[in-house]
Scaffold this active site. Structure first.
Site: not given
Length: 468
Positions: A319-321, A468
């Site tokens: 999800w963060h990248g 993000f």
């Protein structure tokens, strides 16, 4: 448009506030929705169409789910359409490049494929729309009949591009009607100024040290310099993201909304599990409610628990990248949490608090190396420098100069990241309530002018979580 800009602070926000309160209660939601769409379109006018399309489709699906109280297959089909559309858009815009590069690397090919630009805030508003549709499907909430109010829930500019992730159930009643007082507005303004100070005065300035260290050739970085740099990043990312959350919560309060807290002094934790109950709370609660618990949670066998944690932390990292270092970062924390849950928790209870705290900080700092270096080889090389593996010097003059230069800022950041100042403020209120009001007013005036001065002169003003 970012909160820590002169245009937002001294043009967009004042104009929106004036229109919001001067045009009367019936028009407030229209003003706020219009301002939110303008806010988003300011930087990405094309992608506002994508967001509007997402609003229309998910509103339609929610309405149909509300009408269909019987057919299970129809309800499952509608939920599937929502999941495919929302996750499909997220996968295409955020992960298409990662997928192509991974396939290319695995197959030894040389594919030259253009990747789409990442729409601002797509990870956040996608999770909000998904939570709404899933909750309607579960019959935990009733579908919103007003397209205006549903659009406002998705687009509300205070938390649109970097959270916190707001559950529809938490603000359902506030969308239709919310009370407002001068004290609430003033409280929201104070919270916004606190967040602005975190961002402009602390995150940006301590982040300069990390930028300098990261730009240095690996052979010139001493062990001391490596630790000074990554600790600076550890403080930067906290003040950057918690500062944005403070600004979002404060702005919400200025318009009558109550958003839940997103950070509760995570660096004061004494275990990895506690850290993740205090860091980015809205994201953690989202994965717990919509992924971890549906998979069975912790009330399963050993291997099933490992599988559940793997899925949750793989997705948390992803999800963060769109880069494998984020997946490694997520699985790193998932592994630590499993170790704590399985056998370390009981023995940790006997450790002195100071030891537990050092344990937490050491592991979190190591984790931020995986987070920050998109190239895993570079990240592992930096870890080797941190732990003295290689020919790098232990201490050098340049590192000592940097520490002396940033010593005061380091001290302020460490104190500000702890609950100590809040405890002192509460104690001061109990003993000197009248003086406290005067001191607080002066304090926030100083923050406002100091923050504005930095906005005028600063050339380094990124929001880390915007990507993000």
């Amino acid at each position: 448009m970012v909160f820590s800009s002169l245009f937002f602070t001294f043009a967009f926000l004042p104009i929106t506030v004036i229109l919001y309160y001067s045009l009367g209660k019936p028009l407030r939601n229209i003003v706020l929705l219009t301002a939110s769409l303008f806010f988003y379109a300011w930087g990405e006018p094309v992608y506002v169409l994508l967001m509007c399309g997402s609003i229309m489709i998910n509103y339609w699906i929610g309405t149909l789910l509300g009408r269909d109280s019987g057919g299970r297959r129809n309800r499952q089909l509608l939920l599937s359409i929502s999941l495919i559309f929302n996750l499909g858009c997220l996968a295409y815009f955020k992960y298409f490049g990662m997928i192509i590069s991974t396939i290319t690397a695995m197959g030894g090919w040389n594919l030259q494929v253009g990747t789409p630009a990442l729409p601002l805030g797509i990870s956040f508003y996608t999770f909000q729309t998904l939570s709404y549709v899933i909750d309607v499907y579960r019959e935990k909430i009733k579908p919103q009949k007003s397209l205006l109010l549903f659009a406002l829930y998705i687009t509300m500019f205070p938390q649109l591009v970097a959270g916190p992730i707001v559950h529809y159930a938490d603000i359902e009643s506030q969308l239709a009607d919310r009370s407002m007082t001068l004290e609430k507005f003033y409280s929201g303004m104070r919270r916004f100024l606190c967040g602005l100070a975190k961002k402009m005065l602390l995150a940006n300035n301590i982040g300069l040290l990390w930028s300098e260290v990261k730009a240095m050739p690996g052979t010139e970085i001493s062990v001391l310099m490596a630790w000074a740099g990554i600790i600076a990043f550890t403080l930067q990312i906290y003040f950057d993201f918690s500062g944005y959350s403070d600004m979002a919560i404060g702005l919400g309060k200025m318009f009558g909304f109550r958003f839940k807290e997103n950070f509760r002094y995570p660096y004061s934790s004494q275990s990895i599990s506690e850290f993740w109950r205090r860091w980015h709370i809205s994201l953690g609660s989202w994965f717990k409610e919509y992924v971890y618990i549906p998979l069975g949670g912790s009330r399963v066998g050993k291997w099933k628990l490992i599988g559940n944690l793997f899925v949750v932390w793989f997705l948390t990292g992803l999800w963060h990248g769109a880069s494998w270092n984020f997946v490694v970062w997520g699985l790193y924390f998932g592994t630590l949490i499993y170790v704590e849950k399985s056998f370390l928790q009981k023995s940790m209870a006997r450790w002195p608090k100071a030891v537990r705290h050092i344990y937490l900080l050491l592991l979190v700092v190591i984790g931020w190396v995986f987070f920050e270096f998109t190239n895993l080889t570079d990240g592992l090389s930096f870890l080797r420098i941190m732990f003295g593996v290689g020919d790098n010097a232990l201490i050098d003059n340049q590192g000592m100069v940097k520490l002396k230069t940033y010593a005061v800022l380091y001290s302020v950041c460490i104190i500000a990241a702890s609950p100590g100042p809040k405890k002192l403020a509460l104690l001061f209120i109990r003993t000197h309530g009248n003086i406290y009001k005067l001191v607080v007013n002066v304090y926030y005036c100083v923050l406002m002018f100091w923050g504005a001065a930095y906005m005028v002169g600063s050339t380094y003003n990124p929001f880390i979580y915007f990507r993000f």
